[in-house]
Motif scaffolding. Structure first.
Motif, mmCIF file in Angstrom:
data_model
loop_
_atom_site.group_PDB
_atom_site.id
_atom_site.type_symbol
_atom_site.label_atom_id
_atom_site.label_comp_id
_atom_site.label_asym_id
_atom_site.label_seq_id
_atom_site.Cartn_x
_atom_site.Cartn_y
_atom_site.Cartn_z
ATOM 1 N N LEU A 354 0.815 -1.211 0.000
ATOM 2 C CA LEU A 354 0.000 0.000 0.000
ATOM 3 C C LEU A 354 0.849 1.262 0.000
ATOM 4 O O LEU A 354 0.436 2.297 -0.530
ATOM 5 C CB LEU A 354 -0.945 -0.020 1.205
ATOM 6 N N TRP A 355 2.034 1.187 0.589
ATOM 7 C CA TRP A 355 2.948 2.340 0.524
ATOM 8 C C TRP A 355 3.351 2.595 -0.922
ATOM 9 O O TRP A 355 3.408 3.754 -1.371
ATOM 10 C CB TRP A 355 4.174 2.077 1.385
ATOM 11 N N ILE A 356 3.621 1.531 -1.677
ATOM 12 C CA ILE A 356 3.955 1.671 -3.096
ATOM 13 C C ILE A 356 2.784 2.303 -3.845
ATOM 14 O O ILE A 356 2.972 3.194 -4.682
ATOM 15 C CB ILE A 356 4.321 0.298 -3.692
ATOM 16 N N VAL A 357 1.568 1.860 -3.535
ATOM 17 C CA VAL A 357 0.384 2.429 -4.174
ATOM 18 C C VAL A 357 0.313 3.929 -3.918
ATOM 19 O O VAL A 357 0.065 4.726 -4.837
ATOM 20 C CB VAL A 357 -0.888 1.727 -3.647
ATOM 21 N N ARG A 358 0.533 4.336 -2.687
ATOM 22 C CA ARG A 358 0.459 5.773 -2.359
ATOM 23 C C ARG A 358 1.511 6.571 -3.109
ATOM 24 O O ARG A 358 1.238 7.659 -3.629
ATOM 25 C CB ARG A 358 0.628 5.982 -0.851
ATOM 26 N N GLN A 359 2.740 6.044 -3.187
ATOM 27 C CA GLN A 359 3.803 6.752 -3.883
ATOM 28 C C GLN A 359 3.488 6.904 -5.369
ATOM 29 O O GLN A 359 3.701 7.970 -5.962
ATOM 30 C CB GLN A 359 5.133 6.013 -3.703
ATOM 31 N N LEU A 360 2.974 5.843 -5.986
ATOM 32 C CA LEU A 360 2.669 5.907 -7.406
ATOM 33 C C LEU A 360 1.466 6.809 -7.670
ATOM 34 O O LEU A 360 1.421 7.516 -8.683
ATOM 35 C CB LEU A 360 2.405 4.504 -7.945
#
Length: 387
Positions: A354-360
């Protein structure tokens, strides 16, 4: 203030010298103001102000980075001399000398080791006592040094210990970050070569395969392609972590086809449905969008409950991608923290998806949030409207 040539905050000789320069500039200004209250000593006070401003100029302009890291400590010694002269100029009144002496000690404790603070003890004591002796102050006033100097030294030692601990912790975190970055880069680079070999072998097999074999090889090809994209994503996310920026290759795509293509990577027995208007066109980086949706669907299948429903709608605020599960839901106090690094995790993962999702999402100019549903939860990512 922090990034320019006159940076005040931070560590190192230049920051130490700049901070000392500010202290001396303030002391010089106070000496000038003192001439208004004591015109009889105007000459002496202006001399004190001149000395303070000279030290402030030296602290601001010298190339301290080229000198020894402890070189700015000499400014402290010069400051004690000016303090002594200032006390004498005020006729032996040390009301301003004591606090400024402690302030100088506190400044030194932020930047220099304990042996320098100990070496300061003698010149600081002399700077405080000699003007009092010369001006004939009573023993009670002279005895104040026995209280002031131990307090100044104790305060300095406490500040130095805390500053040293913070520096050590910062260095430790820096080493951990360097190791993590090296590990991610190595993993992402090293996985490409064997993966390329596997991919080429599967392509050759696909040319002659028929029936169920062709289907299995096709699925394997899709997964190797996905792993390659994940390796690229790791490198991109490392760049986000270090620079805060990620270059996107955005274009217009039919939302229906984008979602449909991504869901081909999901296992056949998974209960995943999608509801997307076939006329909806979105403006995204295709590879990053696939990472976002795949992470959300995988997360919903792992932690939520079936069915998982993927939706894509448009309103005045932008395009909204939602991935809803029908599981037990997420507590209210946890939802705001879901998109942080290592926020959840556990036996099935490390909590980076989910951190990756937020960054993207942020790289696209959008955002990612978790919205409560009954039952379950919906992960919603917004994208700006196409230009």
């Amino acid at each position: 203030m922090q990034n320019g040539p006159f940076r005040l905050l931070g560590t190192g000789p230049r920051a130490a010298a700049r901070q000392a320069a500010v202290l001396f500039a303030v002391a010089g200004l106070l000496a000038v103001i003192g001439t208004l209250n004591d015109p009889a000593r105007t000459g002496r006070l202006l001399t004190v102000a001149g000395c303070d401003l000279a030290l402030a100029t030296i602290g601001s302009l010298l190339p301290w980075r080229r000198l020894h890291r402890h070189a700015p400590a000499l400014l402290g010694l010069a400051g004690f001399v000016v303090l002594g002269f200032s006390t004498w100029s005020f006729g032996g009144v040390a009301a301003g000398t004591g606090p400024f002496l402690v302030l100088l000690y506190a400044w030194a404790a932020l930047h220099f080791p304990r042996w320098i603070l100990t070496a300061y003890a003698l010149p600081a004591t002399l700077a405080y006592l000699l003007p009092l002796v010369v001006t004939g102050q009573p023993p009670l006033v002279l005895g104040s040094a026995a209280v002031l100097m131990p307090i100044a030294l104790a305060v300095a030692f406490l500040i130095e210990a805390q500053a040293r601990r913070l520096r050590d912790e910062r260095d430790r975190l820096s080493r951990i970050e360097q190791w993590r970055a090296a590990m991610i880069n190595t993993l992402a680079h090293d996985v490409r070569t064997p993966l390329s070999t596997v991919h080429m072998a599967l392509e050759e097999l696909a040319e002659t395969a028929t029936g169920p074999d062709a289907s299995m090889i096709g699925a394997a090809l899709r997964q190797t392609t996905r792993i390659a994209r994940l390796a690229d994503g790791l490198l991109d996310l490392q760049r986000i972590d270090s620079t805060g920026h990620l270059k996107l290759d955005r274009a217009r795509y039919p939302a229906h086809l984008l979602v449909k293509d991504v869901l081909t990577y999901v296992r056949d027995d998974a209960d995943v449905r999608f509801e997307v208007d076939e006329d909806l066109t979105v403006y995204v980086d295709k590879q990053r969008f696939e990472q976002i949706l795949m992470n959300l669907v995988t997360n919903a299948l792992r932690y939520g409950g079936p069915p998982v429903i993927v939706g894509f709608t448009r309103d005045a605020g932008g395009d909204r991608l939602s991935v809803r599960d029908h599981g037990p839901g997420i507590p209210d106090d946890l939802r705001p923290r879901l998109f942080g690094q290592f926020a959840v995790g556990g036996d099935q993962g490390v909590g980076l998806g989910l951190w990756i999702v937020r960054q993207l999402a942020a790289a696209h100019g959008g955002q990612a949030v978790a919205e409560a549903r009954d039952p379950g939860v919906a992960m919603v990512v917004t994208f700006p409207l196409p230009p």
